[in-house]
Enzyme design. Structure first.
Site, PDB file in Angstrom:
ATOM      1  N   GLY A  53      -2.781   7.895   2.497  1.00  0.00           N
ATOM      2  CA  GLY A  53      -3.719   6.836   2.113  1.00  0.00           C
ATOM      3  C   GLY A  53      -5.096   7.087   2.720  1.00  0.00           C
ATOM      4  N   GLY A  97       0.834  -1.209   0.000  1.00  0.00           N
ATOM      5  CA  GLY A  97       0.000   0.000   0.000  1.00  0.00           C
ATOM      6  C   GLY A  97       0.864   1.253   0.000  1.00  0.00           C
ATOM      7  N   HIS A  98       1.921   1.252   0.835  1.00  0.00           N
ATOM      8  CA  HIS A  98       2.830   2.404   0.859  1.00  0.00           C
ATOM      9  C   HIS A  98       3.513   2.580  -0.501  1.00  0.00           C
ATOM     10  CE1 HIS A  98       2.993   1.345   5.290  1.00  0.00           C
ATOM     11  NE2 HIS A  98       2.788   2.632   5.348  1.00  0.00           N
TER      12      HIS A  98
END
Ligand code: PAF
Length: 278
Positions: A143, A32-33
């Site tokens: 995010g 995700g990062h």
């Protein structure tokens, strides 16, 4: 990738750089990062990431010392994702003296995540403002998985007139819908099978609202009941408006459903934005 720990060294490295895009993290990076880093590249010329485990945002019962620190692996991933500069200060670099001036976000900081993590968003807002002042980016990416954090930072940036565009990046999910998180690593194989229920429950609420259900309290109660019937211990499932995470008023159309629930050891959070028809 250049790596700098001290504020003066970072400032020198960034002098004269055009269109700086900044992605702050606490390390222990997952896919995700890395998606955030790749997305950052599309927004500017110089991609700056930071890794700093921020003591200020940990509560007394949250184990700051046990937070996973995986610096070498993180650096390899950032380098592969094309990050130009990494700011990785020590605590002494970032907090050489006790941080007495802090950012106190409004009442929403005590609701939802804030109810279960008192002081968390004050710590987040303080470190992010400080990092913004050090890096001085034109754009910063966060995010949407940490939706309340994104909303608080967006509103802080606007109210304090910081010349920074805040970009929210879509949550990255596994094929079965589970939002990626470093906490997923604490799930047993059986719990990992069960975990996608959280995103399914949120999708169910979005569908019920699209089909015309307006009794949001009923939807929230039913969602908690379903999770808890399958072994979860839920802190909240809450339908709120996107802009300020307050309870929707009649006429509000841009909504989000947010949830936090414990499955075994880890506490998982997730959310889903949705729009009511006009
Ligand atoms: O989302 C995080 O990892 C942290 O809250 C942040 C924004 C890096 C501040 O420490």
């Amino acid at each position: 990738m250049e790596i700098h720990a001290s504020i003066p060294a970072l400032r020198t490295a960034l002098k004269g750089r055009s269109r700086i895009v900044f992605v702050p993290t606490m390390g222990n990076l997952h896919a995700g990062h890395i998606t955030l880093m790749r997305e950052a590249r599309q927004h500017g010329d110089t991609v700056v990431a930071s890794i700093f485990v921020n003591r200020l945002q940990f509560g007394p019962n949250e184990d700051f010392d046990k937070y996973p620190r995986t610096f070498a692996a993180d650096c390899a991933q950032l380098e592969a994702a094309g990050v130009d500069v990494l700011f990785a200060p020590t605590e002494t670099d970032l907090y050489p003296e006790p941080q007495q001036y802090q950012v106190d976000p409004p009442g929403i900081q005590n609701q939802l995540e804030g109810e279960f993590r008192p002081g968390h968003f004050r710590g987040v807002a303080t470190v992010v403002l400080k990092l913004f002042n050090i890096v001085q980016p034109q754009i910063a990416l966060f995010g949407k998985k940490d939706y309340q954090q994104l909303m608080i930072l967006r509103n802080m940036t606007r109210q304090l007139a910081l010349p920074i565009e805040i970009v929210g990046s879509d949550t990255v999910r596994a094929d079965d819908g589970l939002a990626l998180s470093s906490r997923n690593g604490y799930l047993t194989p059986d719990e990992r099978q069960e975990a996608p229920r959280l995103s399914r429950v949120l999708a169910g609420i979005r569908e019920a609202a699209a089909a015309g259900e307006r009794d949001f309290a009923k939807l929230e109660r039913a969602a908690v009941a379903e999770l808890n019937a399958h072994g979860w211990r839920s802190d909240y499932v809450a339908i709120r408006r996107q802009s300020d995470l307050q309870t929707p008023e009649p006429g509000d159309r841009e909504l989000v459903v947010l949830a936090a629930s414990r499955l075994g050891t880890p506490r998982l959070i997730d959310n889903l934005e949705f729009q009511l028809p006009a």
